[in-house]
Design a protein around this motif. Structure first.
Motif, mmCIF file in Angstrom:
data_model
loop_
_atom_site.group_PDB
_atom_site.id
_atom_site.type_symbol
_atom_site.label_atom_id
_atom_site.label_comp_id
_atom_site.label_asym_id
_atom_site.label_seq_id
_atom_site.Cartn_x
_atom_site.Cartn_y
_atom_site.Cartn_z
ATOM 1 N N VAL A 142 -0.192 6.394 0.191
ATOM 2 C CA VAL A 142 -0.382 5.374 -1.101
ATOM 3 C C VAL A 142 1.132 5.173 -1.520
ATOM 4 O O VAL A 142 2.311 5.608 -0.912
ATOM 5 C CB VAL A 142 -0.947 6.515 -2.157
ATOM 6 C CG1 VAL A 142 -2.192 6.513 -1.918
ATOM 7 C CG2 VAL A 142 -0.231 7.706 -2.385
ATOM 8 N N HIS A 143 1.229 4.258 -2.578
ATOM 9 C CA HIS A 143 2.431 3.698 -3.002
ATOM 10 C C HIS A 143 2.582 4.045 -4.327
ATOM 11 O O HIS A 143 1.495 4.163 -5.101
ATOM 12 C CB HIS A 143 2.692 2.159 -2.779
ATOM 13 C CG HIS A 143 2.408 1.768 -1.244
ATOM 14 N ND1 HIS A 143 3.547 1.945 -0.511
ATOM 15 C CD2 HIS A 143 1.361 1.200 -0.385
ATOM 16 C CE1 HIS A 143 3.106 1.631 0.976
ATOM 17 N NE2 HIS A 143 1.674 1.263 0.617
ATOM 18 N N ASP A 184 5.872 6.992 -3.331
ATOM 19 C CA ASP A 184 5.365 6.690 -1.966
ATOM 20 C C ASP A 184 5.054 8.102 -1.149
ATOM 21 O O ASP A 184 5.941 8.967 -1.517
ATOM 22 C CB ASP A 184 6.038 5.870 -0.950
ATOM 23 C CG ASP A 184 6.312 4.276 -1.886
ATOM 24 O OD1 ASP A 184 5.757 4.167 -3.107
ATOM 25 O OD2 ASP A 184 6.963 3.273 -1.396
ATOM 26 N N GLN A 197 -5.510 0.480 -5.538
ATOM 27 C CA GLN A 197 -3.926 -0.108 -4.997
ATOM 28 C C GLN A 197 -3.569 -0.659 -6.092
ATOM 29 O O GLN A 197 -4.072 -1.595 -6.531
ATOM 30 C CB GLN A 197 -4.212 -0.681 -3.648
ATOM 31 C CG GLN A 197 -4.855 0.075 -2.432
ATOM 32 C CD GLN A 197 -4.835 -0.612 -1.270
ATOM 33 O OE1 GLN A 197 -4.694 -1.732 -1.156
ATOM 34 N NE2 GLN A 197 -5.460 0.220 -0.103
ATOM 35 N N SER A 235 0.990 -2.148 -3.172
ATOM 36 C CA SER A 235 0.262 -2.010 -1.850
ATOM 37 C C SER A 235 -0.280 -3.459 -1.384
ATOM 38 O O SER A 235 0.236 -4.626 -2.027
ATOM 39 C CB SER A 235 -1.039 -1.501 -2.219
ATOM 40 O OG SER A 235 -0.720 -0.038 -2.868
ATOM 41 N N ASP A 248 0.286 2.983 -7.763
ATOM 42 C CA ASP A 248 -1.302 3.078 -7.277
ATOM 43 C C ASP A 248 -2.119 3.870 -8.312
ATOM 44 O O ASP A 248 -1.393 4.946 -8.852
ATOM 45 C CB ASP A 248 -1.726 3.640 -5.912
ATOM 46 C CG ASP A 248 -1.147 2.560 -4.601
ATOM 47 O OD1 ASP A 248 -0.825 1.271 -5.167
ATOM 48 O OD2 ASP A 248 -0.928 2.903 -3.683
#
Length: 601
Positions: free
Chosen positions: A208-209, A171, A188, A192, A212
């Motif tokens: 962003v995570h 993240d 995503q 997300s 992704d």
């Protein structure tokens, strides 16, 4: 008289061939200013018209029945910005292009031509415009999907750039994770809020995570510093690779031999050795027979080509009977061996044409289904890169088979929608399967069959078969629907990949390249800044959303790579932009005077 002009598709049931642009008062053709003439009625032509309409360009849809220079003049070719020849027939496109160039030497002519010889001849001295082939434009994206390539190289402003697709490791913001690389897109993931959603050209501070997918762009040096190697083709096959090809050929030869060949060969050897020993010690003549004489005589007797070198008249009766038996047994053994060898040679000829047994020992190869123009281009690119390829083709009279034979690529004849045909191509050992026939429904059915063979459920939650599958779907909307419904990760619409080149060439945008992120097509284009135009004096931060300026070239000045948001465009600059091609076309509105959308056929 044209106050109530409607778009060409309105109220016509999509029948675009029976509408004429004629003055209701005097039946004289209407002269348009700064319009583009488009011919063609398939998905590609419709997409070109749609995108040009969105870019604010007037469209004249051209009918092709009994086409003459006079009809092109009536369509306003002398005032047209471009003529786009997007028919499915090369000959028709060639006719329209030549007539248009004859009527107006300065008009941009953008023609769809598949034939390599004709395309090269047309491109030489064509003048403004472009001569394009859909297969050539779409093949690179298909090859990259087959090879699961995460790096797409291209050149802009003399600088080598690379688009790198990778999974987000943790993240954070894009700036924190990727530093000076510029984001092109984010898909995503499950962590997300909107899984599967694509965000085009996000800001560097976009959060962003982990999980992704991101597409980042940078120079080749920047990516090399991260250990990302961008190359368009694999290294030359190694000695080990060549040895494996030799071993595979030996194994194939071994498997093709009739099992009875080996016992017959053993009998022949026993007969030859036994006869040599008997004659060596039993033949009566001054000095007897030497070993070489005994071997020579036994061989010529067994093979029934005796030359009368030795006479058995004065030999003992039993030895003369032995020679008779040797003749008959030798003749029988030789006939059997010759029959097996002939069968082997004949079967090798069939193997050369069918390819089924040649594919039997392939590993880590790419299976290409459908030997059309796109399939042939993909096969050529893969073999040029040093990868092994097997082709599945239904038509044994396909004109491209000779070209495949020159590449030493095995061809399996059969229906790819049948599991046994796919099994004969050893798809379970393949690195990818590219289904590229001309029929969208055949491609979709083949993809479903392959998914069922690998044991994956064909549901929206599926992620495609275990063997990477690349599907060619001509219509882009159908392609999106298929990818979503059946969970195929690599659905490539040839219209989606080729349309930006046609539209860009028609309106004067220099298209540098196209590539895919997920199921979306992105384009790299060069845009010249005109003096006094809307782009002159525009800051990068004021550019339309969902596009990104990756470089700016100026006369007698160094290229500016990854310009900052406060950077200002000036007259004479060439800006290189990347983004979804529809957004790039929207950007063109800032450099063109708005035009009334007038459409006819």
């Amino acid at each position: 008289m044209w106050d109530n002009v409607k778009p060409w598709w309105a109220g016509r049931d999509n029948d675009i061939d029976d509408v004429d642009e004629i003055d209701d008062a005097d039946d004289t053709p209407v002269r348009l200013q700064s319009h583009i003439i488009v011919s063609g009625d398939d998905a590609l032509a419709m997409t070109i018209v749609e995108e040009l309409n969105k870019a604010g360009v007037s469209i004249v849809k051209l009918t092709t029945a009994d086409l003459t220079v006079a009809e092109l003049v009536d369509a306003g070719v002398d005032r047209a910005l471009a003529v786009v020849c997007a028919e499915a027939d090369d000959a028709l496109n060639l006719e329209i292009a030549l007539l248009a160039r004859k009527a107006n030497p300065d008009v941009r002519v953008v023609a769809r031509v598949h034939n390599d010889v004709v395309r090269a001849a047309m491109a030489d001295g064509n003048g403004p415009g472009a001569i394009l082939d859909i297969a050539e434009l779409a093949a690179e994206s298909v090859v990259e999907a087959c090879l699961a390539s995460t790096a797409h190289p291209f050149e802009a402003a003399g600088v080598e750039f690379v688009v790198w697709t990778t999974e987000v490791p943790r993240d954070g913001t894009l700036r924190e994770i990727y530093d000076d690389l510029a984001p092109v897109a984010v898909i995503q993931g499950d962590n997300s809020s909107s899984p599967g959603e694509l965000v085009a050209c996000p800001q560097r501070d976009q959060r962003v995570h982990a999980g992704d997918m991101t597409a980042m762009i940078g120079t080749a040096e920047q990516l090399a510093a991260r250990g990302v190697r961008a190359t368009r083709q694999r290294d030359t096959p190694t000695r080990r690779y060549r040895m494996r090809r030799v071993l595979d050929a030996v194994r194939t030869m071994r498997d093709d031999v009739n099992p009875l060949f080996y016992p017959a060969w053993v009998v022949g050897m026993i007969l030859l050795i036994g006869s040599t020993m008997v004659l060596r010690y039993s033949y009566q003549r001054p000095g007897g027979m030497k070993w070489m004489d005994a071997l020579y005589f036994s061989a010529e007797t067994i093979t029934t080509v005796g030359f009368g070198d030795f006479n058995f008249i004065d030999q003992p009766t039993w030895l003369r009977l032995f020679s008779v038996i040797l003749m008959f047994v030798g003749m029988t053994t030789t006939a059997i061996l010759v029959a097996f060898i002939a069968d082997l040679l004949l079967s090798r000829r069939f193997i050369h044409t069918s390819g089924r047994r040649r594919v039997r020992h392939l590993r880590d190869h790419v299976v290409v289904v459908g030997l059309g123009s796109l399939g042939m281009q993909v096969v050529t690119d893969l073999t040029a890169a040093g990868h092994e390829v097997a082709v599945i083709e239904l038509d044994d009279e396909n004109s491209l088979l000779s070209a495949v034979d020159d590449l030493d690529v095995p061809v399996i004849y059969g229906d790819a929608t049948l599991p046994q045909t796919l099994e004969s191509a050893c798809v379970e050992h393949a690195r990818a399967v590219a289904v590229l026939t001309h029929d969208d429904m055949v491609n979709i059915e083949t993809g479903i069959v392959l998914s069922e063979m690998t044991g994956d459920a064909v549901t929206p939650e599926a992620h495609g078969p275990e063997v990477p599958l690349v599907l060619r779907v001509y219509d882009r909307e159908l392609g999106f629907a298929v990818a979503q419904r059946f969970g195929f990760d690599y659905v490539r619409s040839t219209v989606e990949l080729a349309a930006p080149w046609f539209v860009g060439a028609a309106i004067g945008l220099q298209v540098v390249g196209t590539f895919s992120v997920g199921q979306s097509a992105f384009m790299v284009g060069a845009l010249h800044v005109d003096a006094g135009g809307d782009l002159d004096g525009l800051r990068i931060v004021e550019m339309p959303a969902k596009t990104r300026v990756i470089a700016i070239s100026r006369p007698d000045a160094p290229v500016v790579v990854h310009p900052r948001s406060e950077h200002t465009l000036r007259a004479g600059d060439t800006a290189y932009l990347v983004g979804p091609y529809r957004e790039l076309l929207d950007t063109l509105r800032t450099r063109q005077r708005p035009l009334q959308i007038v459409t006819s056929v």
